[in-house]
Design an enzyme around this catalytic site. Structure first.
Site, mmCIF file in Angstrom:
data_model
loop_
_atom_site.group_PDB
_atom_site.id
_atom_site.type_symbol
_atom_site.label_atom_id
_atom_site.label_comp_id
_atom_site.label_asym_id
_atom_site.label_seq_id
_atom_site.Cartn_x
_atom_site.Cartn_y
_atom_site.Cartn_z
ATOM 1 N N CYS A 63 0.850 -1.093 0.003
ATOM 2 C CA CYS A 63 -0.056 0.028 0.077
ATOM 3 C C CYS A 63 1.095 1.179 0.123
ATOM 4 O O CYS A 63 2.132 1.276 0.370
ATOM 5 C CB CYS A 63 -1.135 -0.084 1.367
ATOM 6 S SG CYS A 63 -2.359 1.196 1.084
ATOM 7 N N CYS B 264 -0.153 4.341 1.524
ATOM 8 C CA CYS B 264 -0.542 5.244 2.692
ATOM 9 C C CYS B 264 0.635 5.732 3.626
ATOM 10 O O CYS B 264 0.676 6.678 4.143
ATOM 11 C CB CYS B 264 -1.870 5.177 3.372
ATOM 12 S SG CYS B 264 -1.750 3.446 4.326
ATOM 13 N N LYS C 171 -12.258 -5.229 1.927
ATOM 14 C CA LYS C 171 -11.741 -3.911 3.039
ATOM 15 C C LYS C 171 -12.591 -2.613 3.287
ATOM 16 O O LYS C 171 -12.652 -2.024 2.283
ATOM 17 C CB LYS C 171 -10.144 -3.848 2.494
ATOM 18 C CG LYS C 171 -9.535 -2.629 3.773
ATOM 19 C CD LYS C 171 -8.332 -2.601 3.373
ATOM 20 C CE LYS C 171 -7.625 -1.203 4.166
ATOM 21 N NZ LYS C 171 -6.141 -1.105 4.147
ATOM 22 N N ARG D 150 -3.441 3.855 12.359
ATOM 23 C CA ARG D 150 -2.729 5.098 11.564
ATOM 24 C C ARG D 150 -1.861 5.732 12.525
ATOM 25 O O ARG D 150 -1.063 6.699 12.019
ATOM 26 C CB ARG D 150 -4.050 5.819 10.966
ATOM 27 C CG ARG D 150 -4.726 5.186 9.990
ATOM 28 C CD ARG D 150 -5.912 5.968 9.463
ATOM 29 N NE ARG D 150 -6.499 5.044 8.476
ATOM 30 C CZ ARG D 150 -7.830 5.236 8.006
ATOM 31 N NH1 ARG D 150 -8.326 6.386 8.512
ATOM 32 N NH2 ARG D 150 -8.434 4.368 7.324
ATOM 33 N N ARG E 145 -11.201 7.700 3.311
ATOM 34 C CA ARG E 145 -10.796 6.579 2.254
ATOM 35 C C ARG E 145 -12.133 6.119 1.795
ATOM 36 O O ARG E 145 -12.066 4.937 1.141
ATOM 37 C CB ARG E 145 -9.946 5.562 2.990
ATOM 38 C CG ARG E 145 -8.516 5.938 3.465
ATOM 39 C CD ARG E 145 -7.544 4.850 3.649
ATOM 40 N NE ARG E 145 -6.768 4.856 4.501
ATOM 41 C CZ ARG E 145 -5.641 5.780 4.586
ATOM 42 N NH1 ARG E 145 -5.792 6.569 3.650
ATOM 43 N NH2 ARG E 145 -4.869 5.690 5.519
ATOM 44 N N LYS F 182 -11.834 -7.649 6.440
ATOM 45 C CA LYS F 182 -10.993 -6.826 7.238
ATOM 46 C C LYS F 182 -11.962 -5.238 7.499
ATOM 47 O O LYS F 182 -12.547 -4.887 6.199
ATOM 48 C CB LYS F 182 -9.625 -6.295 6.756
ATOM 49 C CG LYS F 182 -8.943 -5.097 7.586
ATOM 50 C CD LYS F 182 -7.829 -4.906 6.798
ATOM 51 C CE LYS F 182 -7.470 -3.580 7.625
ATOM 52 N NZ LYS F 182 -6.213 -3.002 6.832
ATOM 53 N N SER G 13 -6.577 -2.874 14.669
ATOM 54 C CA SER G 13 -6.029 -2.226 15.497
ATOM 55 C C SER G 13 -6.988 -1.798 16.541
ATOM 56 O O SER G 13 -6.894 -1.822 17.932
ATOM 57 C CB SER G 13 -5.164 -1.018 15.268
ATOM 58 O OG SER G 13 -6.071 0.067 14.168
ATOM 59 N N TYR H 41 -2.680 -8.659 16.495
ATOM 60 C CA TYR H 41 -1.738 -8.051 17.287
ATOM 61 C C TYR H 41 -1.555 -8.658 18.785
ATOM 62 O O TYR H 41 -0.386 -8.681 19.318
ATOM 63 C CB TYR H 41 -1.800 -6.462 17.766
ATOM 64 C CG TYR H 41 -2.215 -5.658 16.535
ATOM 65 C CD1 TYR H 41 -1.072 -5.331 15.578
ATOM 66 C CD2 TYR H 41 -3.367 -5.416 15.861
ATOM 67 C CE1 TYR H 41 -1.171 -4.601 14.470
ATOM 68 C CE2 TYR H 41 -3.455 -4.630 14.691
ATOM 69 C CZ TYR H 41 -2.313 -4.398 14.010
ATOM 70 O OH TYR H 41 -2.426 -3.550 12.854
HETATM 71 C C1 PBG Z 1 -2.750 0.337 4.905
HETATM 72 C C2 PBG Z 1 -3.496 -0.523 5.858
HETATM 73 C C3 PBG Z 1 -4.133 -0.158 6.964
HETATM 74 C C4 PBG Z 1 -4.510 -1.407 7.807
HETATM 75 C C5 PBG Z 1 -3.828 -2.365 7.174
HETATM 76 N N1 PBG Z 1 -3.177 -1.921 6.001
HETATM 77 C C6 PBG Z 1 -4.735 1.359 7.327
HETATM 78 C C7 PBG Z 1 -5.917 2.023 6.516
HETATM 79 O O1 PBG Z 1 -6.313 1.275 5.474
HETATM 80 O O2 PBG Z 1 -6.286 2.938 6.712
HETATM 81 C C8 PBG Z 1 -5.319 -1.282 9.044
HETATM 82 C C9 PBG Z 1 -4.839 -2.389 9.988
HETATM 83 C C10 PBG Z 1 -5.182 -2.119 11.254
HETATM 84 O O3 PBG Z 1 -6.295 -1.190 11.837
HETATM 85 O O4 PBG Z 1 -4.899 -2.973 12.343
HETATM 86 N N2 PBG Z 1 -3.905 0.610 3.965
#
Ligand code: PBG
Length: 324
Positions: free
Chosen positions: A120, A122, A195, A205, A217, A248, A274, A313
């Protein structure tokens, strides 16, 4: 069957009965442990919103990988936070990029550990979006090329699996194509297929320093209200060559995991994100919930819904709890 001939309580009487008839069993074999790589030396910086998780420089990452390996965890999922971010996210595919270095280091020091890399932009873009911005919008097709280059550079550095998470249309096909052209046809793709645009990514983040600097997003990640669309997204990824599909977040989307399990026969991963982790950590800290029990119940639910692979985690804590 009915009461009083049937009494459900007979087989719930004690833990030995419950162990015998338990339908969902957890094991260390299905765990994937996410880690955050940062440049520098001797950095092990706690992530405030994710107690127990750290941004780590290479030597600490390698140590963490060794510990995870000793606990029997089969795979890591690596994220990188580069020293510098730019408009184009060039740090994502730099030959000596942070994730590329982290992969090499872990590959060398813990050869028997599967290394999965998140694909990714970001974490690497100054604007924090998952793709290339033109006219204030994330450009799908221009981003595909960069994602493909990123995946290729990660695999060249030694990644065993690539996991595209940008939610660009066509990203799985673009990555499959570049890998195949480079004789890397045996590298599997774990696709973040369904996702959602979720508030539960908040703590991540902070961990990845990847919050979008403007907007959100929602123009690329999925609307939390949709279920049929998840099935369409997964079908597209399967047709484009995904080897493992993913839903996810996990806990607020157990219905999607359950549907995906029924409709597809590929290995199914679920990302216990997270926010799902941090909520329980926070409540436990306040003494409002028992962390270990809530953790075990959460991941049991995700597996019961149909997930084969659990990205969490809590991987190390779970491995220890399961070994007790
Ligand atoms: C990257 C990405 C994200 C997560 C995994 N890969 C963040 C997002 O899309 O904003 C989130 C993982 C998590 O919250 O544990 N795009």
């Amino acid at each position: 069957m009915q009461f009083p001939e049937y009494r459900g309580r007979r087989l719930r009487k004690n833990e030995n009965f419950r162990r015998l008839v338990r339908e969902t069993r957890l094991s260390v074999n299905e765990l994937v442990y996410p880690l955050f790589a940062v440049p520098g030396r001797d950095v092990k910086k706690p992530i405030a919103s994710m107690p127990g998780q750290f941004q780590m420089s290479l030597e600490h990452l390698a140590k963490e990988a060794r510990e995870a390996h000793a606990l029997g965890i089969p795979a890591l999922l690596l994220f990188g936070i580069p020293a510098k971010k730019d408009e184009q996210g060039t740090g994502a595919f730099a030959k000596d990029g942070i994730v590329q270095q982290a992969v090499k280091r872990i590959r060398n020091e813990v050869p028997d550990m599967l290394v999965i890399t998140d694909v990714c932009l970001c974490e690497y873009t100054s604007h924090g979006h998952c793709g290339i911005i033109e006219k204030g919008e994330v450009q799908n097709d221009a981003t595909l090329e960069v994602l493909a280059e990123t995946a290729l550079s990660q695999v060249k550095a030694g990644a065993d699996v690539v996991a595209p998470s940008a939610m660009m249309d066509g990203q799985i096909a673009a990555i499959r194509e570049i890998l195949d052209e480079n004789a890397l046809e045996n590298i599997p793709i774990m696709a973040y297929s369904a996702k959602y645009a979720s508030s539960f990514y908040g703590p991540f983040r902070e961990a990845a320093e990847s919050a979008p600097q403007f907007g959100d997003r929602k123009a690329y990640q999925m609307d939390p209200a949709n279920s049929d669309e998840a099935i369409r997204e997964i079908s597209l990824d399967v047709n484009e060559g995904a080897d493992i599909i993913m839903v996810k977040p996990a806990l607020p989307y157990l219905d999607i995991i359950c549907r995906a399990r029924q409709e597809f026969d590929l290995p199914l991963a679920a990302y216990n994100v997270s926010g799902e982790y941090s909520m329980i950590k926070a409540a436990a800290k306040l003494g409002w919930i028992d962390e270990e029990k809530a953790m075990l119940e959460s991941v049991t639910a995700i597996k019961r819904a149909g997930a084969d692979i659990l990205i969490t985690y809590w991987a190390k804590d779970l491995a220890k709890a399961l070994a007790k």
